[in-house]
Design a protein around this motif. Structure first.
Motif, PDB file in Angstrom:
ATOM      1  N   ASN A 165       0.836  -1.256   0.093  1.00 57.41           N
ATOM      2  CA  ASN A 165      -0.014   0.043   0.108  1.00 57.41           C
ATOM      3  C   ASN A 165       0.816   1.282   0.125  1.00 57.41           C
ATOM      4  N   GLU A 166       2.105   1.290  -0.327  1.00 55.03           N
ATOM      5  CA  GLU A 166       3.011   2.342  -0.306  1.00 55.03           C
ATOM      6  C   GLU A 166       2.942   3.336  -1.554  1.00 55.03           C
ATOM      7  N   VAL A 167       2.771   2.747  -2.556  1.00 48.88           N
ATOM      8  CA  VAL A 167       2.780   3.641  -3.934  1.00 48.88           C
ATOM      9  C   VAL A 167       1.375   3.979  -4.081  1.00 48.88           C
ATOM     10  N   GLU A 168       0.427   3.179  -3.827  1.00 52.77           N
ATOM     11  CA  GLU A 168      -1.207   3.194  -4.303  1.00 52.77           C
ATOM     12  C   GLU A 168      -1.852   2.523  -3.192  1.00 52.77           C
ATOM     13  N   GLU A 169      -2.761   2.960  -2.497  1.00 54.93           N
ATOM     14  CA  GLU A 169      -3.653   2.159  -1.528  1.00 54.93           C
ATOM     15  C   GLU A 169      -4.349   1.010  -2.281  1.00 54.93           C
ATOM     16  N   GLY A 170      -4.229   0.038  -1.658  1.00 58.36           N
ATOM     17  CA  GLY A 170      -4.862  -1.441  -2.265  1.00 58.36           C
ATOM     18  C   GLY A 170      -4.123  -1.989  -3.194  1.00 58.36           C
ATOM     19  N   LEU A 171      -2.727  -1.639  -3.322  1.00 56.57           N
ATOM     20  CA  LEU A 171      -1.884  -2.441  -4.095  1.00 56.57           C
ATOM     21  C   LEU A 171      -0.517  -3.088  -3.593  1.00 56.57           C
ATOM     22  N   PHE A 172      -0.477  -4.369  -3.590  1.00 58.33           N
ATOM     23  CA  PHE A 172       0.657  -4.822  -3.177  1.00 58.33           C
ATOM     24  C   PHE A 172       1.556  -5.609  -4.146  1.00 58.33           C
ATOM     25  N   ALA A 173       3.091  -5.515  -3.869  1.00 60.96           N
ATOM     26  CA  ALA A 173       4.016  -6.089  -4.830  1.00 60.96           C
ATOM     27  C   ALA A 173       5.179  -6.882  -3.890  1.00 60.96           C
ATOM     28  N   VAL A 174       5.574  -7.905  -4.598  1.00 59.17           N
ATOM     29  CA  VAL A 174       6.519  -8.556  -3.838  1.00 59.17           C
ATOM     30  C   VAL A 174       7.440  -8.731  -5.240  1.00 59.17           C
ATOM     31  N   ALA A 175       9.157  -8.468  -4.988  1.00 60.52           N
ATOM     32  CA  ALA A 175       9.964  -8.716  -6.044  1.00 60.52           C
ATOM     33  C   ALA A 175      11.104  -9.164  -5.482  1.00 60.52           C
ATOM     34  N   VAL A 176      11.868  -9.935  -6.749  1.00 63.66           N
ATOM     35  CA  VAL A 176      13.219 -10.436  -6.373  1.00 63.66           C
ATOM     36  C   VAL A 176      14.155 -10.089  -7.476  1.00 63.66           C
ATOM     37  N   GLY A 177      15.558 -10.262  -7.127  1.00 69.18           N
ATOM     38  CA  GLY A 177      16.529  -9.601  -8.001  1.00 69.18           C
ATOM     39  C   GLY A 177      16.726 -10.683  -9.120  1.00 69.18           C
ATOM     40  N   VAL A 178      17.141 -10.254 -10.225  1.00 68.88           N
ATOM     41  CA  VAL A 178      17.625 -11.028 -11.176  1.00 68.88           C
ATOM     42  C   VAL A 178      19.141 -10.638 -11.310  1.00 68.88           C
ATOM     43  N   ARG A 179      19.947 -11.795 -11.169  1.00 67.88           N
ATOM     44  CA  ARG A 179      21.350 -11.614 -11.301  1.00 67.88           C
ATOM     45  C   ARG A 179      22.182 -12.295 -12.225  1.00 67.88           C
ATOM     46  N   ASP A 180      23.394 -11.696 -12.794  1.00 69.99           N
ATOM     47  CA  ASP A 180      24.211 -12.268 -13.803  1.00 69.99           C
ATOM     48  C   ASP A 180      25.206 -13.298 -13.177  1.00 69.99           C
ATOM     49  N   GLU A 181      25.935 -14.038 -14.080  1.00 69.09           N
ATOM     50  CA  GLU A 181      26.850 -14.997 -13.346  1.00 69.09           C
ATOM     51  C   GLU A 181      27.733 -14.542 -12.318  1.00 69.09           C
ATOM     52  N   LYS A 182      28.046 -13.255 -12.296  1.00 63.64           N
ATOM     53  CA  LYS A 182      28.932 -12.844 -10.966  1.00 63.64           C
ATOM     54  C   LYS A 182      28.183 -12.228 -10.049  1.00 63.64           C
ATOM     55  N   GLY A 183      26.944 -12.318 -10.018  1.00 68.41           N
ATOM     56  CA  GLY A 183      26.112 -11.842  -8.835  1.00 68.41           C
ATOM     57  C   GLY A 183      25.603 -10.391  -9.003  1.00 68.41           C
ATOM     58  N   HIS A 184      25.870  -9.690  -9.949  1.00 70.91           N
ATOM     59  CA  HIS A 184      25.395  -8.497 -10.103  1.00 70.91           C
ATOM     60  C   HIS A 184      24.008  -8.140 -10.294  1.00 70.91           C
ATOM     61  N   LEU A 185      23.397  -7.287  -9.840  1.00 71.86           N
ATOM     62  CA  LEU A 185      21.831  -7.278  -9.956  1.00 71.86           C
ATOM     63  C   LEU A 185      21.548  -6.450 -11.378  1.00 71.86           C
ATOM     64  N   ILE A 186      21.020  -7.396 -12.344  1.00 70.15           N
ATOM     65  CA  ILE A 186      20.648  -6.838 -13.604  1.00 70.15           C
ATOM     66  C   ILE A 186      19.336  -6.617 -13.801  1.00 70.15           C
ATOM     67  N   GLY A 187      18.294  -6.970 -12.880  1.00 68.23           N
ATOM     68  CA  GLY A 187      17.129  -6.783 -13.204  1.00 68.23           C
ATOM     69  C   GLY A 187      16.244  -7.141 -11.927  1.00 68.23           C
ATOM     70  N   VAL A 188      14.828  -6.782 -12.016  1.00 63.60           N
ATOM     71  CA  VAL A 188      13.936  -6.985 -10.859  1.00 63.60           C
ATOM     72  C   VAL A 188      12.769  -7.623 -11.389  1.00 63.60           C
ATOM     73  N   LEU A 189      12.334  -8.724 -10.867  1.00 66.81           N
ATOM     74  CA  LEU A 189      11.202  -9.682 -11.139  1.00 66.81           C
ATOM     75  C   LEU A 189       9.995  -9.168 -10.074  1.00 66.81           C
ATOM     76  N   SER A 190       8.840  -8.893 -10.495  1.00 66.48           N
ATOM     77  CA  SER A 190       7.896  -8.484  -9.410  1.00 66.48           C
ATOM     78  C   SER A 190       6.579  -9.252  -9.591  1.00 66.48           C
ATOM     79  N   ALA A 191       5.863  -9.564  -8.841  1.00 68.31           N
ATOM     80  CA  ALA A 191       4.191  -9.807  -8.874  1.00 68.31           C
ATOM     81  C   ALA A 191       3.392  -8.870  -7.994  1.00 68.31           C
ATOM     82  N   ASN A 192       2.422  -8.250  -8.917  1.00 69.97           N
ATOM     83  CA  ASN A 192       1.680  -7.300  -8.465  1.00 69.97           C
ATOM     84  C   ASN A 192       0.299  -7.749  -8.523  1.00 69.97           C
ATOM     85  N   GLY A 193      -0.622  -6.932  -7.445  1.00 69.82           N
ATOM     86  CA  GLY A 193      -1.911  -7.436  -7.477  1.00 69.82           C
ATOM     87  C   GLY A 193      -2.625  -6.697  -6.332  1.00 69.82           C
ATOM     88  N   PRO A 194      -4.015  -6.792  -6.228  1.00 77.46           N
ATOM     89  CA  PRO A 194      -4.808  -6.293  -5.107  1.00 77.46           C
ATOM     90  C   PRO A 194      -4.230  -6.685  -3.858  1.00 77.46           C
TER      91      PRO A 194
END
Length: 268
Positions: free
Chosen positions: A205-234
């Protein structure tokens, strides 16, 4: 009589790849991580090549403008910059991961987003996929970036930084988008410590009330963060379900995406 059984055998396709080209792209990728330049010896050690091989490839790349050399250090050259202006920075990535996002959206029946990390505090949401529910998050967030301390994606980026850097980036009082937004820097630092320990971030509820999200990192072979994958919903739907189940699916899919987007092992 001759044995015709060999006719039914499936022959391995010939290897048509050019090992020198692959090695050159590995060098270019590593150079992109050293904007101030790196010596040929250091570069060879980082990518697992011999120094003569790395030097020979760098010399060729320098002659064509893909690499520049100054005071014994190598950087990406002007030709890389020219081609970069002509290329669509997102299209090829979206093509490679869209089917994976669609599959996860179907499995979780929620909206899935992928954000590409552009720097320590910058990201672009470049792709989404939706489940079949009538009540879902729309695709209106493509290309948008919320304040880092408010979103699950932003918190994951911030969790990569040391506390001193966070204190330099944020004042003691933070702007709030909703009553649930973290508005205290000390509280943000505590949340980021938790994210580092558990390996995922949430937006409740921090960006918009009623909205929840959970996210994990996508990392390359050296462990660098290259992206973020998220699931969003009510909020009520996602919070009422088994969050560890969703996180596990996100992590598995993040590994798949990393495999699609990062180069394989160096050629012999």
């Amino acid at each position: 009589m001759p044995d015709d059984s060999s006719a039914d055998e499936v022959l391995d396709p010939p290897d048509l790849t050019n090992k020198s080209v692959i090695k050159a792209t590995v060098l270019l990728s590593e150079l992109g991580r050293h904007r101030d330049g790196i010596t040929v010896t250091e570069l060879a050690q980082r990518v697992g090549m011999t120094r003569p091989t790395a030097f020979r490839l760098l010399l060729s790349l320098e002659q064509t403008g893909f690499v520049a050399r100054n005071d014994g250090k190598y950087t990406l050259g002007w030709e890389i910059a020219r081609l970069g202006r002509l290329a669509d920075p997102h299209r090829s990535i979206v093509i490679r991961i869209q089917d994976t996002l669609d599959a996860l959206a179907e499995r979780l029946n929620e909206t899935i987003g992928y954000a590409m990390v552009n720097g320590e505090t910058e990201y672009d949401l470049i792709a989404e996929a939706s489940g079949s529910r009538m009540l879902t998050v729309s695709h209106r967030w493509i290309g948008e970036q919320h304040p880092l301390h408010t979103s699950a994606t932003g918190k994951l980026l911030l969790a990569e930084l040391p506390a001193g850097r966070i204190e330099a980036l944020f004042p003691e009082e933070l702007p709030a988008l909703t009553p649930s937004t973290i508005s205290d820097r000390a509280e943000l630092l505590r949340v980021l410590r938790d994210i580092r320990q558990r390996g995922y971030a949430t937006m409740d509820n921090e960006v918009e009330e009623g909205l929840f999200a959970v996210a994990v990192g996508v990392r390359d072979e050296k462990g660098h963060l290259i992206g973020v994958l998220s699931a969003n919903g009510p909020n009520e739907r996602l919070k009422s379900g088994p969050l560890p189940h969703i996180v596990e699916h996100l992590r598995q899919t993040a590994d798949t995406i990393a495999h699609h987007l990062t180069p394989g092992p160096n050629p012999p």
